[in-house]
Design a protein around this motif. Structure first.
Motif, PDB file in Angstrom:
ATOM      1  N   PHE A  66       0.850  -1.198   0.000  1.00  0.00           N
ATOM      2  CA  PHE A  66       0.000   0.000   0.000  1.00  0.00           C
ATOM      3  C   PHE A  66       0.883   1.245   0.000  1.00  0.00           C
ATOM      4  O   PHE A  66       2.084   1.158   0.248  1.00  0.00           O
ATOM      5  CB  PHE A  66      -0.934   0.011   1.221  1.00  0.00           C
ATOM      6  N   ALA A  68       1.893   4.833   1.760  1.00  0.00           N
ATOM      7  CA  ALA A  68       1.834   5.510   3.065  1.00  0.00           C
ATOM      8  C   ALA A  68       2.845   6.641   3.090  1.00  0.00           C
ATOM      9  O   ALA A  68       4.036   6.412   2.848  1.00  0.00           O
ATOM     10  CB  ALA A  68       2.108   4.521   4.190  1.00  0.00           C
ATOM     11  N   GLU A  73      -0.944   6.852   8.471  1.00  0.00           N
ATOM     12  CA  GLU A  73      -1.333   6.003   7.331  1.00  0.00           C
ATOM     13  C   GLU A  73      -0.694   4.620   7.444  1.00  0.00           C
ATOM     14  O   GLU A  73      -1.332   3.596   7.207  1.00  0.00           O
ATOM     15  CB  GLU A  73      -0.852   6.659   6.022  1.00  0.00           C
ATOM     16  N   LYS A  77      -3.060   1.303   7.767  1.00  0.00           N
ATOM     17  CA  LYS A  77      -3.035   0.340   6.644  1.00  0.00           C
ATOM     18  C   LYS A  77      -2.380  -0.986   7.054  1.00  0.00           C
ATOM     19  O   LYS A  77      -2.760  -2.042   6.553  1.00  0.00           O
ATOM     20  CB  LYS A  77      -2.362   0.967   5.429  1.00  0.00           C
ATOM     21  N   SER A  80      -5.013  -2.887   8.941  1.00  0.00           N
ATOM     22  CA  SER A  80      -6.103  -3.420   8.106  1.00  0.00           C
ATOM     23  C   SER A  80      -5.743  -4.739   7.417  1.00  0.00           C
ATOM     24  O   SER A  80      -6.604  -5.399   6.839  1.00  0.00           O
ATOM     25  CB  SER A  80      -6.515  -2.389   7.053  1.00  0.00           C
TER      26      SER A  80
END
Length: 388
Positions: A66, A68, A73, A77, A80
């Protein structure tokens, strides 16, 4: 385990060699980047990649990727991601390595601690626990940030794959086993051709070549972190992979692989390393200076890692050493020579411009793989049955 992405880091400049190895092992490549190759596999692929790949540094099970740009962030993330799919409630987990290139988040220690907190928060919710004893198997996490893209993987290998288990004794400036294997693969050498390393040190080039010739898998005699991941990989898959590796070994072969070094103690160490690798009977080691490099047969290969002169007092000896090497090689008029070195005057003192030159990073050291290519041997003619 379902099909997953596996990341295999390697030496910068040698991605094409690793890619070919992975394809030959039967897996599909999904991405090639500087210093790593990503491919598709399953639980069995984790076992086979660790045991069979000669040029990968380790095998990572990709958990997520992802963007960031802030620590908030990164936390959210990371939280998650489905960590409970990989790490059991008693698993020991930590971020063992964080690397950042051209990214806003660049502090490895901060990245490590924030990601660990995020993982704990996720698993608290999923396992309905407030505290994790972490008494079970180890699940080390590695993270790499490149231009704000965060790639996270679980390290299935543990100790780097260049640690084959045979090199207990090293010379002053050893070349890693994975790099040696990759460089041999960059040459046209095959087991029916002669190979000589006149600066053999701890014997890594001759040993890796002999292991290739005898089809000995590099990871046969070592352990891996993921062997204890019974929640993800059944033990049977590891046993099956080692059985496969054992069946492929053929060390009852005739080869001409030689290693020379001027230092008698170094030659003794190389012999012991070859013994531990199970290939001592395939290699002839001898105390001999490079000025005495010679061989009666034609069309052989010199593959070597000569001194670089990283220390000042050693550097003064390099012109003479490389000149002697070049003069000896000149007499082997049908041979090819391949050498990895950071010495900037290599071609000048070797007495010949390289036919090819490849930049390779040996750790943080920029080196060049000089290739002096000799003529191809004539094709062998196969006589018809019944002919004289």
């Amino acid at each position: 385990m379902k099909r997953v992405e596996l990341i295999a880091p390697c030496h910068f400049g040698l991605e094409s060699v690793l890619k070919r190895e992975i394809i030959d092992l039967g897996y599909e490549i999904s991405k090639v980047e500087d210093g790593r190759v990503t491919f598709i596999g399953d639980a069995e692929a984790i076992c086979r990649a660790n045991v069979f790949l000669r040029t990968a540094e380790r095998i990572l099970l990709k958990v997520g990727e992802f963007e960031a740009r802030t620590f908030d962030e990164l936390f959210e993330k990371t939280k998650s991601l489905p960590w409970e799919d990989y790490i059991p409630a008693d698993g020991k987990f930590w971020v063992t390595k964080a690397a950042s290139v051209k990214s806003k988040l660049f502090s490895p220690s901060d990245i490590q601690s924030i990601m660990k907190k995020a993982m704990v928060e996720r698993m608290k919710i999923q396992y309905h626990k407030k505290w994790f004893e972490e008494t079970g198997a180890s699940y080390p996490v590695r993270v790499f940030l490149m231009k704000d893209v965060v790639t996270i993987g679980l390290d299935t290998s543990g100790v780097s794959l260049h640690k084959r288990g045979y090199r207990q004794l090293s010379s002053k400036a050893p070349i890693t086993e994975t790099l040696a294997a990759a460089l041999i693969m960059l040459t046209p050498w095959k087991k029916d051709r002669i190979l000589v390393d006149p600066f053999c040190g701890s014997g890594t080039f001759p040993i890796e070549a002999a292991m290739m010739a005898a089809n000995i898998a590099p990871g046969m005699n070592r352990s891996f972190t993921a062997e204890s991941w019974t929640n993800l990989i059944p033990k049977k898959l590891w046993y099956d992979t080692i059985d496969e590796a054992n069946e492929l070994v053929n060390d009852d072969i005739e080869v001409d692989i030689q290693g020379y070094d001027i230092d008698a103690d170094v030659i003794r160490a190389a012999r012991q390393n070859a013994e531990d690798a199970g290939v001592a009977h395939l290699i002839h080691f001898q105390q001999r200076p490079v000025s005495e490099l010679r061989h009666p047969k034609k069309y052989g290969f010199v593959i070597t890692n000569p001194p670089y002169g990283e220390r000042l007092e050693e550097k003064e000896a390099l012109p003479k050493l490389y000149s002697e090497f070049g003069e000896s090689f000149q007499k082997l008029d049908s041979w090819s020579a391949y050498m990895i070195t950071s010495y900037e005057d290599t071609e000048r003192y070797f007495g010949r411009k390289a036919d090819k030159n490849r930049k390779i990073y040996n750790g943080m050291l920029k080196t060049y793989f000089y290739q002096f290519i000799g003529p191809r041997p004539p094709k062998r003619t196969v006589k018809n049955e019944g002919e004289a």
